[in-house]
Write an enzyme that holds these catalytic residues in place. Structure first.
Site, PDB file in Angstrom:
ATOM      1  N   GLY A  45       0.798  -0.973  -0.074  1.00 10.15           N
ATOM      2  CA  GLY A  45       0.035   0.052  -0.137  1.00 10.15           C
ATOM      3  C   GLY A  45       0.615   1.317   0.045  1.00 10.15           C
ATOM      4  CD1 TRP A  46       0.662   7.111  -0.123  1.00 11.14           C
ATOM      5  CD2 TRP A  46       1.321   6.442  -2.229  1.00 11.14           C
ATOM      6  NE1 TRP A  46       1.609   8.169  -0.591  1.00 11.14           N
ATOM      7  CE2 TRP A  46       1.736   7.857  -1.930  1.00 11.14           C
ATOM      8  CE3 TRP A  46       1.634   5.974  -3.251  1.00 11.14           C
ATOM      9  CZ2 TRP A  46       2.326   8.461  -2.778  1.00 11.14           C
ATOM     10  CZ3 TRP A  46       2.338   6.575  -4.248  1.00 11.14           C
ATOM     11  CH2 TRP A  46       2.810   7.843  -3.860  1.00 11.14           C
TER      12      TRP A  46
ATOM     13  CD  GLU B 182       0.029   1.668  -3.867  1.00  9.39           C
ATOM     14  OE1 GLU B 182       0.018   2.950  -3.738  1.00  9.39           O
ATOM     15  OE2 GLU B 182      -0.740   0.916  -3.530  1.00  9.39           O
TER      16      GLU B 182
ATOM     17  CE1 TYR C 190      -6.843   3.885  -6.881  1.00  8.46           C
ATOM     18  CE2 TYR C 190      -8.617   2.487  -8.009  1.00  8.46           C
ATOM     19  CZ  TYR C 190      -7.518   2.665  -6.866  1.00  8.46           C
ATOM     20  OH  TYR C 190      -7.236   1.490  -6.386  1.00  8.46           O
TER      21      TYR C 190
ATOM     22  CD1 TRP D 132      -9.265   3.416  -2.074  1.00  8.15           C
ATOM     23  CD2 TRP D 132      -8.539   1.395  -1.706  1.00  8.15           C
ATOM     24  NE1 TRP D 132      -8.574   3.635  -0.913  1.00  8.15           N
ATOM     25  CE2 TRP D 132      -8.178   2.285  -0.521  1.00  8.15           C
ATOM     26  CE3 TRP D 132      -8.052   0.083  -1.663  1.00  8.15           C
ATOM     27  CZ2 TRP D 132      -7.256   1.667   0.390  1.00  8.15           C
ATOM     28  CZ3 TRP D 132      -7.325  -0.219  -0.495  1.00  8.15           C
ATOM     29  CH2 TRP D 132      -6.833   0.403   0.562  1.00  8.15           C
TER      30      TRP D 132
END
Length: 508
Positions: free
Chosen positions: A126-127, A168, A233, A390
């Protein structure tokens, strides 16, 4: 030249102001028509587990998930321990049963007892996890081997069907140029181990052409990944100094440079071209949240007008410039006519302007059912495997908008496969993980069914029945807890004997 560009924008952009009766009221008729429903398409749904800590009506726990609205549920996130190079629980108290924990992994996977067709996956990364430690792990074969072995054990121990590798991104954010090679090696090694264990391997990937080219060995993705979730996105947001849409279907007349790539149509077509005949493994990411700005001048509110400050933070997501669809519904309810939605016909996208402190300077782009219709038509026209969202906890799960619970998820699933498999189930209890289950039977059930839901077959027993009312009878399914666990009658779930009154082992 500037005048010419302004004229082009005036011709290319049709902005339709909409009455504030509903978020989706008054959108123009769509230019697309759907064909026959496609069988077997996937709807991959990410769940942000930190939503359990959100206040009030924004709190979203495992039991709020409707397990019939997704084909695949992805739990976000696990983490990488950069001292042992092993996968680990990100939030042990919430995720695990240890030390009185809430057992979110167990309860998440127990949703398959309600919908046996559901597939559950644990995502790592994840970010917020960043890229640097993944780069460090993947660069050394011994570290990769340790990581791979830990992932197989972790997924099996907690009962998931697979792993979602959400780095990421390779070669970015503190990574190294060689990450592209090392990520390919990591995926191939994961694939060997996961195939032997009968587990799925998936990944969430970038929508940016530049990142795609730098980060991914496409042949390695083809060889290893069962599903590739394209995050279509976050093209624009509060990091920009001008307003633009979070996830436009098409580009804008003023887009230039890398911004010409920042639209869903380009991203998905580029991935389809790269994947070739394997493009049916792709899913198109759909945001159930909005991104927004504070306008420098409320009178200047078109694409590329100045916005040097992020939009407000929502009461639940609590991140500036981000609002869940559920939060937009509440703002709409509270502001009435001050909340005005607009349709950008060239982008096939929506935005809304609403007030902060009496000034209409909040500009947020978002997807509702009408905007999603354009994306579902694009999916319908392409040889891809379905959609991804998401994330589930930002849909309108409280029905604040008056369109029913989870209107976006319901619409997406209907568009993909033509129907919603079942109404919302009664989820007052979640069935526990079962090591053995037997087919359901219809019986009078009075002797074994004291109530609807889970009923222990005896004190301190790991055996149970699930009772569903059927007129004067019961539909009864037998099952048992994993070895060493018993049914805790207080929580109606599997638990350690030491946690259940009367079942503690005697100490000598």
């Amino acid at each position: 030249m500037k005048l010419l560009l302004l004229l082009l924008v005036a011709l290319a952009t049709v902005v339709v102001a909409m009455p504030p009766r509903k978020l989706r009221a008054g959108v123009p008729e769509k230019p697309y028509r759907y064909g026959q429903p496609k069988e077997g398409r996937k709807l991959v749904c990410y769940y942000g587990s930190w939503a359990v800590y959100r206040p009030g009506p924004g709190k979203y726990d495992i039991e709020d998930i409707d397990p019939f609205l997704c084909t695949h549920l992805v739990f976000g996130f696990a983490a990488l321990d950069n001292t042992t190079w092993q996968i680990t629980a990100f939030d042990p108290w919430n995720d695990l049963d240890d030390n009185g924990g809430k057992g979110a992994y167990r309860r998440f996977n127990a949703l398959r007892q309600i919908n046996p067709a559901l597939t559950t996956i644990i995502a790592i990364g994840g970010w917020n996890e960043g890229s640097e430690k993944y780069s460090d792990m993947a660069s050394i074969p011994e570290r990769r081997a340790t990581f791979v072995q830990s992932c197989v054990q972790f997924v099996q121990l907690h009962g998931f069907d697979g792993l979602d590798m959400d780095w990421e991104y390779p070669s970015y954010r503190g990574g190294a140029e060689e990450d592209k090679i090392h990520f390919a090696a990591l995926l191939r090694e994961l694939k060997v181990a996961f195939s032997a264990a009968g587990l799925l391997l998936t990944s969430a990937v970038s929508p940016s052409r530049v990142t795609i080219d730098d980060a991914y060995d496409i042949q390695a993705l083809i060889e290893t990944l069962d599903i590739i979730n394209v995050m279509a996105y976050d093209y624009h947001g509060a990091w920009d100094t001008y307003v633009h849409h979070n996830a436009p279907v098409h580009g804008h007349a003023l887009d230039s440079g890398n911004n010409t790539y920042f639209n869903v149509e380009f991203t998905i077509n580029y991935w389809v071209e790269l994947m070739g005949v394997h493009s049916d493994r792709l899913t198109m990411g759909l945001p159930l949240y909005s991104r927004g700005f504070t306008l420098d001048d409320p009178a200047l509110n078109q694409i590329y007008d100045n916005a040097t400050e992020a939009g407000i933070a929502g009461p639940y997501t609590r991140q500036v410039g981000v609002l869940g669809y559920n939060e937009l519904c509440e703002i709409h309810r509270d502001q009435g006519e001050a909340f005005q939605t607009h349709w950008l016909d060239d982008l096939k996208a929506k935005y809304v302007i609403f007030e902060r402190d009496g000034i209409r300077n909040q500009w947020f782009s978002y997807d509702d059912i009408d905007a999603l219709a354009e994306k579902m038509a694009l999916i319908d026209a392409l040889p891809i495997g379905g959609a991804m969202v998401w994330s589930v906890e930002t849909d309108d799960f409280q029905n604040t908008c008056g369109e029913g619970k989870n209107p976006l998820l319901n619409y997406i699933l209907r568009s993909l496969n033509g129907f919603v498999p079942t109404p919302d189930p009664d989820r007052t209890t979640v069935s526990p993980p079962s090591s053995t289950t037997k087919p359901s039977v219809t019986i009078p059930g009075d002797d074994v069914c004291a109530q609807a839901g889970i009923n222990p077959t005896g004190p301190c027993s790991g055996n149970y029945v699930i009772c569903a009312p059927n007129g004067a009878e019961w539909i009864v399914t037998q099952g048992s807890c994993p070895p060493g666990l018993v049914i805790n009658p207080e929580i109606l779930n599997c638990d350690y004997p030491d946690h259940v009154a009367g079942c503690q082992k005697k100490k000598h």
